[in-house]
Design an enzyme around this catalytic site. Sequence first.
Site, PDB file in Angstrom:
ATOM      1  N   ASP B 199       0.892  -1.078  -0.011  1.00  0.00           N
ATOM      2  CA  ASP B 199       0.098   0.130   0.007  1.00  0.00           C
ATOM      3  C   ASP B 199       0.833   1.175   0.018  1.00  0.00           C
ATOM      4  O   ASP B 199       0.424   2.339  -0.363  1.00  0.00           O
ATOM      5  CB  ASP B 199      -0.965   0.041   1.334  1.00  0.00           C
ATOM      6  CG  ASP B 199      -1.994   1.253   1.139  1.00  0.00           C
ATOM      7  OD1 ASP B 199      -2.700   1.068   0.230  1.00  0.00           O
ATOM      8  OD2 ASP B 199      -1.815   1.956   2.033  1.00  0.00           O
ATOM      9  N   HIS B 280      -7.309   6.290   1.811  1.00  0.00           N
ATOM     10  CA  HIS B 280      -7.470   7.523   0.744  1.00  0.00           C
ATOM     11  C   HIS B 280      -6.048   7.574  -0.009  1.00  0.00           C
ATOM     12  O   HIS B 280      -6.097   8.654  -0.737  1.00  0.00           O
ATOM     13  CB  HIS B 280      -7.745   8.838   1.721  1.00  0.00           C
ATOM     14  CG  HIS B 280      -8.902   8.840   2.162  1.00  0.00           C
ATOM     15  ND1 HIS B 280     -10.270   9.254   1.432  1.00  0.00           N
ATOM     16  CD2 HIS B 280      -9.645   8.543   3.396  1.00  0.00           C
ATOM     17  CE1 HIS B 280     -11.425   8.871   2.387  1.00  0.00           C
ATOM     18  NE2 HIS B 280     -11.028   8.488   3.500  1.00  0.00           N
ATOM     19  N   ARG B 281      -5.261   6.829   0.066  1.00  0.00           N
ATOM     20  CA  ARG B 281      -4.100   7.019  -0.541  1.00  0.00           C
ATOM     21  C   ARG B 281      -4.158   6.942  -2.075  1.00  0.00           C
ATOM     22  O   ARG B 281      -3.543   7.414  -2.960  1.00  0.00           O
ATOM     23  CB  ARG B 281      -3.025   5.838  -0.224  1.00  0.00           C
ATOM     24  CG  ARG B 281      -2.229   6.372   1.170  1.00  0.00           C
ATOM     25  CD  ARG B 281      -1.121   5.620   1.286  1.00  0.00           C
ATOM     26  NE  ARG B 281      -0.649   5.928   2.599  1.00  0.00           N
ATOM     27  CZ  ARG B 281      -0.703   5.071   3.723  1.00  0.00           C
ATOM     28  NH1 ARG B 281      -0.947   3.924   3.392  1.00  0.00           N
ATOM     29  NH2 ARG B 281      -0.431   5.445   4.944  1.00  0.00           N
ATOM     30  N   SER B 282      -5.265   5.982  -2.390  1.00  0.00           N
ATOM     31  CA  SER B 282      -5.491   5.810  -4.157  1.00  0.00           C
ATOM     32  C   SER B 282      -5.930   7.065  -4.545  1.00  0.00           C
ATOM     33  O   SER B 282      -5.174   7.518  -5.709  1.00  0.00           O
ATOM     34  CB  SER B 282      -6.303   4.674  -4.115  1.00  0.00           C
ATOM     35  OG  SER B 282      -7.731   4.915  -4.109  1.00  0.00           O
ATOM     36  N   THR B 285      -2.681   9.535  -4.786  1.00  0.00           N
ATOM     37  CA  THR B 285      -1.723   9.161  -5.730  1.00  0.00           C
ATOM     38  C   THR B 285      -2.358   9.254  -7.083  1.00  0.00           C
ATOM     39  O   THR B 285      -1.781   9.832  -8.002  1.00  0.00           O
ATOM     40  CB  THR B 285      -1.582   7.601  -5.486  1.00  0.00           C
ATOM     41  OG1 THR B 285      -1.346   7.496  -4.156  1.00  0.00           O
ATOM     42  CG2 THR B 285      -0.137   7.486  -6.198  1.00  0.00           C
TER      43      THR B 285
END
Lengths: 616, 345
Positions: B199, B280-282, B285
Site C-alpha cells: 500500500d 484515501h491513498r489511492s 496518488t
Amino acid sequence: MINYPMPAVVGNRNVKRALACALSSPDIRAVLICGPPGTGKTMLANSLDNIVPGKRTVRLPLNADNEGVTGGLDLESVLRDGRRRTFKGVLERSDGNILIAENMSALRESVTNMLLDSVHKGYGLPEGDGMSGPCECKFLLIGTIDSRECLSDGVMDCFDMCVFTETSENEADRAEIVTRHIEYENDPEGLRDRFSDDAARMSETVIAAMKRYPHVTVSDGYVGAISKLSKELNVEGHRGDISMMHVSRALAAMDGRDSVSMEDLKEAASMCLEHRRKDVASDASSEPERGPDKNDSAKKDEHGDNDEGSEREDGHEDVPSFAPDSLESTPDASNDAEEIFVVGREFDVIDYMPKTREKRHMKNSGRLDAKISKDHSGRTVGYRIPSSRTCDIALGATIYAAAPHQTHRDRRGLAIAVKTEDVREKVREKRHGTKIMFLVDGSGSMGAEQRMVAVKGAILSLLREAYLERNEVGLIVFRKNVAEAVLSPTKSVLTASRRLAEMPTGGRTPLVHGMAKAYDMLRIDASKGYAPILVILTDGRNNVKYGSGDENFREEMLSVASSMSSSGIRFVVIDTETGHVRLGLAVALSKALAGTYIRLEELNAEYLKGSVNMIK
Amino acid sequence: MRRRTVYPFSAIVGQERMKKALLLNAIYPSIGGVLIRGEKGTAKSTAVRALADLLPERHVVLGCPCGCRWGDPDNACADCAEKYLKNDIEGTFEHMKVVELPLSSTEDRVVGTLDIEHAISAGRKRFEPGILARANGNILYVDEVNLLEDNLVDLLLDVAAMGVNFVEREGVSFSHPSRFVLIGTMNPEEGDLRPQLLDRFGLVVDVESEHDEERRIEIIKRLIDFENDPAGFAESYEKDQRILSDDIVKARSRLPSLHPGTDILTLAAKTAIYLGVDGHRSDITLIKAALANAALKGKNAADASDMLEVSALVLPHRMRKNPFQDSSLDSDEFNDWMMNEAGAL
C-alpha cells in the site's frame, strides 16, 4: 515541523472526539487508534501536538532499544569524570506530554511491556544496574495499529479507549481530503493558518473541559449501569468500568455539564468497551474455540457492506448439500477417470486455527510467532553476558559495560579500554510465519456432485487468509495410490492458487499416504517448536493400504493418526462428508489426532454467523 | 574513481509503462515510489539504475550526511538545526541519487546508530547515519523487496509514515528527515509482499519480457554493443538522454502551477468508491500521478485522460479482496466506465 491541524481532518469525527476527550482528563492514559491503511491514523495522532499549549508529542520509534525507552547510562559523563549519570529515555521525555507509539503490533514485546507498565503507574524504571531510582513519567499514550494486525487481549485492555478510523464514502469529502493533503504538502503554514481559528476554538473547549473535569460527577445509578453494561457485553476485568467512568465524565465536561448523562454513557461504551469484549459468538456456539471473528463482522458493518441476509444465502450456495453417500457404494474403485474441477466461490473464513499461546485479539490467530534465534539472524532485542566465546558482539552494549571502569584502566591513548569481561553479545529474535500444509483428498469420490468445486473454493479462501497473515502454505493431494506434494511450502499464494486450479481429481483414497507425506514435510518445523499446522480436508475415508500390518483401513488410519498426535504439529480436520447419513470417520480421525474438527460448511464465516444468530 | 557507466535510460527497448512510472516519480517524488513486478531479465534493475542519470539536482546543506534540504530549518536534522542557529551553514547542489538497501542490511545500518569508532577514540557520543539518512531526498531502491526481512519492512514503514527517522538506540537520541522515493523490484514467483508495504508504493507496474521478435533482437544487439563499449554506447544516446532530462526539469518546474480541478478530484473519488479501495491513498496518488503526467506532457491542467493513463499504475494493487488474481482490473470495462464518468462531469 508543522503538524496537520486536527480541525482540518475530514470526517473521523469519533476519533477526533475521543482524542479531545483524552486530553480533557488526566485519568485517561491510553488511546488506541485502529484502522485500515491510509485513513489518517498517523495524521490524527500527530495533530494532538500543542492543542493544550505546552503539551507536545513525543515519538516512540520502532527502532528504540530498552535504554532508549527508559533511559540508561550516560556514556560521556561516565568517561569524563567516572560518575554514573543517566540520560533521559523516551518515557521520561514524555512526562507531561503525549507519547505516540505507532504500529503497536510491530513493537518488541519488552518495549510494549515497559510502555504499558509505566503508562498506568506513572513512572518508569531505568535499565541497567546501579541506575538511579524510578523516573516520573505521566503521559498520554496514543497507539496506532493497522486493522489487519493484532494485539493480545492483555495489551488491548490497557487502552482506555479504542477508536476506529474509516474510509470516507462521500465523494465531496474524498475530494476535500486530497485537496487538503496536497495543500499541506506544498504549504503547511498556509493550511495551519487557514484553520487557526478552528484550532483555537478546539483548544479552548479542551482547556475548559480540563478545568471542569474534576467537578463532573456520575450518579450512583449510572455507576451501577456501567458495571451492568460491562457484564452484559461480556467484558472481562474492571479496567473497562473505570475507563467508562473517566471517559463519560470527560465527555460531559466537554459539553460543559457537571453531571454525566445517559448519552455520555452510551458514547463512552462504544469507545471503552468494544475492544474489551470477549468473543460473544464463541460462547453461544457449541465449539468455543471456533467463534467467528467479531472484529471482522464489525469491520464489515463499518464499510456498510450489503445486507447480511443475502450474503448468508450465498454462504449456503458455496457448500451445496449432497445426496447421502450410501455405505455400500464404492465410487473410488470404479471411478478412475480424471477430472479437473473449477475453483468454487470464495468466502470469508472463520478463525479456525488452533491457538498456540494466549488467545490473540482481532483478526489473526498465530501470526508471526517470535522465537529467540540462535544463529545470528533476526533482529536484536537486547544483549547479555556471553556464556562462551561469541562472535556476535553487541558493540554499543560492550562499550557501555566498559565505560564505568575507565578511571582505573590503562587506556593506551584511546577513550575506552575494553576488557574481555566487558564483552556483551546480542540477543536476537526471529519472527517466522507458521507453516500451514493443506492435505486434500483428490480421489474419485470427491468428484461426486461437484464436491471438489466447493472444496477448492474452501481451500482458496483458506489460502487467502493464510496469505494475509504471512504464513507459508503448501498443498498435498492424495489420490490413486500416492500422495503428491503439489506445492511445497511457499509464501506465493499466486502460485498456490494456480496449482489449485490445475489439481485433478480421480482414483482411490490413500489418506494414510497423505498423512505420512505431510508429517515428513512438517516434522522439522515441529521439532523446532514452530508448531506448524496440518489442515486435512477429507471425509475420513481411507482405502489404500500403507503399511504391511493386518489392520483394516480404518484401524491403520487411526493408529497412524494417534502416533502423530503428540508430534508438535497442530491438526485441523475439515470434514467434507455430506448428507444425512454420515459415517463420522473424520470425527474419529480428528479425535485420534487430538485436533480441531470442523465441517466444511461451517468454515464459512457467514454460515456460522447465521447459525449463531439462530441460536440467539 | 570514475563512476561506472550505466546503461542509458533512453536505450531501454519497450517497457513503456515501467519507464513512465519511474519518470512520474522523478517529476513528483511524493507520488510515493514504484513497485516493479516481473520475472527475471526484464530490465527492472537496469531501469532503476539508469534513472539515476536523469535525476535533477537538489539544493542541500553542504556536508550534511542526512541530505537536509537547504533553507528548511523546520525539517532539518538535529545537527543542521544547531548550525542554523549559529548561522554557520552553507548550501550546495547535488544530484539526486539511487541509494540501495541490500537485503542483508542490519537494523543498525538501516536506521543508524552510535558511532563506535568515535566513542572509543574520543569518548563522545555521536550519531552514525544509516541508509535512511543517505536516502533522504533521494531514491531508496530495494531489489527483491518481497524478500526483505519483516523487521526491516516495519522500520521502513515506520519512517515512511512520518518522513522523519527518530533514532533512540545505544544511548543516542537523534532525528533527521528521511523522505525518499521508494522503488522496489520483485519477482512475484518468489513470494508476496506484505499488504502494508504494498500500500505504501504509489505505483505498481507489472513487466513482461518482450514478445515481439524484432524488439527482442534489438534488445540483444544493444546489450552486446553496451558490453563491448559502454562509454561509446552511452555517448550515442547522449542526445536522447539530454532531451529526456530536460523534459523532467521542465515538468518539475511546471508542476507547482498545476492545481487539480473539481472535475478530476470528483472523478478520483468516484473511481475509488467504484473499486472499493481501503483508505484515501489511492485518490491522492491518482491525482498526483495525473498532475505529473500532465506536467510531463507540457499541459497546463490535468484532465480525465491523464487520470485514465495513470490509473493502471495506481489502482490494481489497491483493490480490496483479490490478493490472488493477477492484479488485472478488467481494463476495457474500467476504461469505458471511467470515460463515461468523465463525460458525465
